[in-house]
Design an enzyme around this catalytic site. Structure first.
Site, PDB file in Angstrom:
ATOM      1  NE  ARG A   6      18.869  -4.719 -64.157  1.00 20.20           N
ATOM      2  CZ  ARG A   6      19.165  -4.811 -65.454  1.00 20.20           C
ATOM      3  NH1 ARG A   6      18.338  -4.310 -66.362  1.00 20.20           N
ATOM      4  NH2 ARG A   6      20.286  -5.381 -65.851  1.00 20.20           N
ATOM      5  CG  PHE A  23       9.567   1.515 -73.055  1.00 16.24           C
ATOM      6  CD1 PHE A  23       9.072   1.329 -74.333  1.00 16.24           C
ATOM      7  CD2 PHE A  23       9.475   2.766 -72.470  1.00 16.24           C
ATOM      8  CE1 PHE A  23       8.493   2.405 -75.024  1.00 16.24           C
ATOM      9  CE2 PHE A  23       8.903   3.839 -73.148  1.00 16.24           C
ATOM     10  CZ  PHE A  23       8.409   3.649 -74.431  1.00 16.24           C
ATOM     11  CG  ASP A  30       7.894  -4.615 -73.300  1.00 21.42           C
ATOM     12  OD1 ASP A  30       8.932  -4.006 -72.984  1.00 21.42           O
ATOM     13  OD2 ASP A  30       7.748  -5.168 -74.410  1.00 21.42           O
ATOM     14  CG  ASP A  36      15.358   1.266 -69.925  1.00 18.42           C
ATOM     15  OD1 ASP A  36      16.080   1.977 -70.648  1.00 18.42           O
ATOM     16  OD2 ASP A  36      15.656   0.105 -69.593  1.00 18.42           O
ATOM     17  CB  CYS A  85      19.893   2.959 -75.053  1.00 18.58           C
ATOM     18  SG  CYS A  85      18.431   2.393 -75.962  1.00 18.58           S
TER      19      CYS A  85
END
Length: 402
Positions: free
Chosen positions: A216, A233, A256, A306, A346
């Site tokens: 960020r 997201f 989102d 993300d 991730c």
């Protein structure tokens, strides 16, 4: 520190101690000569080589592929209150790199990365949120709580043992509960001087994705001259807030599928003195949104991708790679020539080369040149155990797309 405690023994097959001697903290069930089924799930054991030499000490679970998780290689080190305090104290010392006036939220204990397999502790100002993922650490719950209280000066500890991964260890999935002090429904925190409201009770994971802090911060320099920025997201708007603070003239679109997350993102804008009505907050499936945005001719100067983990198991890897390729293709299609793409994964079963490959294939399909600018993994508060590449899960790359 001499130990008078005697632990049951688990013996390894010949030459199976090599990975342990190199630093690895897991022993798989197939490496054991005779699995000690008489030991209760989570019980402590001494691991010995096939020749009877002490190798390590850890906790055992007869019901999982990872049979033993190592806690110490010191035969004189008991697994007791003082052991837990030392490990917690060491973790706290590492996080002193943060200036509390600028950042008072971070991961305090990162499981194997801090020598405490199965334990996650996140700090939100004076509140700690704890997750226990393994049967062995569950048996040490009281030691964990006592050590955290003594070593951190926390005002409240919340147990978030609501992860479905606990079922693999034979543990119950629990409702969140306070283990010490008091824990409010929302906690105000600072990250690099940016303000956020965190929901430790119901937020995803422990309430906030602390592992993206440095990414960020890195986004600031790319957002500084951008007119339109898309955050996909977006969850509660972490990247969006940084972008808006970095460039008051930019228009930020946050997408989102979660209504509560989008509502929280608007609150984060207000908390930081940003007028949310000057920006766009959309509740939508990101893939559907990107397809429609491409059809509508929408173009952005910066696109942030993300997503949640597409591959939570090894079997899901093939489908996950297809999803990453599709996502990056869609992201590039709404990116202006010369725009910046931040794309993340991730998924522990997806490597950095896989992410780079997905971006490269998307670029080839669209016949657009891509310059790789920066790569990121985990921040300092998410240390990776060097002998255990499987403890690394986060990959993020910044690209310039021609």
């Amino acid at each position: 520190m001499s130990s008078s405690v005697h632990y049951p023994t688990a013996s390894l097959k010949p030459r199976r101690e090599e990975s342990l001697l190199s630093g690895h903290l897991w022993i798989f069930s197939g490496a054991l000569q005779q699995p000690p089924h008489w030991i209760e799930s989570g019980g402590l054991v001494d691991v010995k080589s096939a020749t009877g030499d002490f190798v390590a000490r850890g906790y055992y679970n007869p019901n999982t592929d990872i049979a033993i998780r190592i806690l110490t290689r010191d035969i004189e080190e008991s697994i007791d209150e003082e052991f837990m305090r030392r490990r917690i104290r060491s973790a706290v010392a590492l996080r002193q790199v943060f200036d509390p006036d600028k950042t008072n939220t971070y991961r305090l204990v990162n499981a194997e990365g801090d020598g405490l397999p199965g334990l996650i502790v996140d700090r939100f100002a004076e509140i700690l949120v704890v997750q226990i993922h393994t049967a062995g650490m569950e048996r040490m719950r009281s030691l964990v709580i006592d050590a955290l209280v003594e070593e951190t000066g926390t005002r409240g500890i919340l147990m978030r043992n609501d992860s479905q991964s606990r079922r693999r260890e034979g543990l119950e999935v629990e409702e969140p509960e306070v283990a010490f002090g008091g824990v409010p429904t929302r906690v105000a925190v600072r990250e690099n001087g940016v303000l956020f409201l965190v929901d430790p009770w119901q937020g995803q994971k422990t309430g906030f994705f602390l592992d993206q802090r440095d990414k960020r911060e890195a986004l600031r320099k790319y957002a500084g001259h951008a007119e339109r920025i898309l955050n996909c997201f977006s969850y509660t708007g972490g990247f969006s807030v940084y972008a808006a603070l970095s460039n008051p003239n930019a228009h930020i679109t946050s997408v989102d599928i979660s209504t509560p997350a989008i509502e929280a993102a608007r609150e984060q804008f207000i908390l930081n003195g940003i007028e949310p009505n000057a920006h766009q907050f959309l509740i939508a499936d990101v893939f559907d949104y990107l397809e429609q945005a491409q059809k509508d001719g929408e173009l952005f100067d910066v696109v942030v991708l993300d997503p949640p983990a597409f591959a939570k198991t090894k079997d899901a890897r093939s489908q996950a790679l297809k999803a990453y390729r599709r996502l990056n293709t869609l992201g590039m299609e709404v990116l202006r020539p010369g725009g910046i793409l931040l794309t993340c994964s991730c998924s522990g079963f997806i490597g950095l080369d896989d992410v780079l490959g997905a971006v490269s294939l998307a670029a080839q399909r669209l016949q657009r040149p891509v310059q790789l600018l920066e790569t990121y993994t985990h921040g300092v508060d998410h240390p990776i155990h060097l002998a255990m590449p499987e403890t690394s899960y986060l990959k993020a790359i910044f690209c310039r797309v021609g």
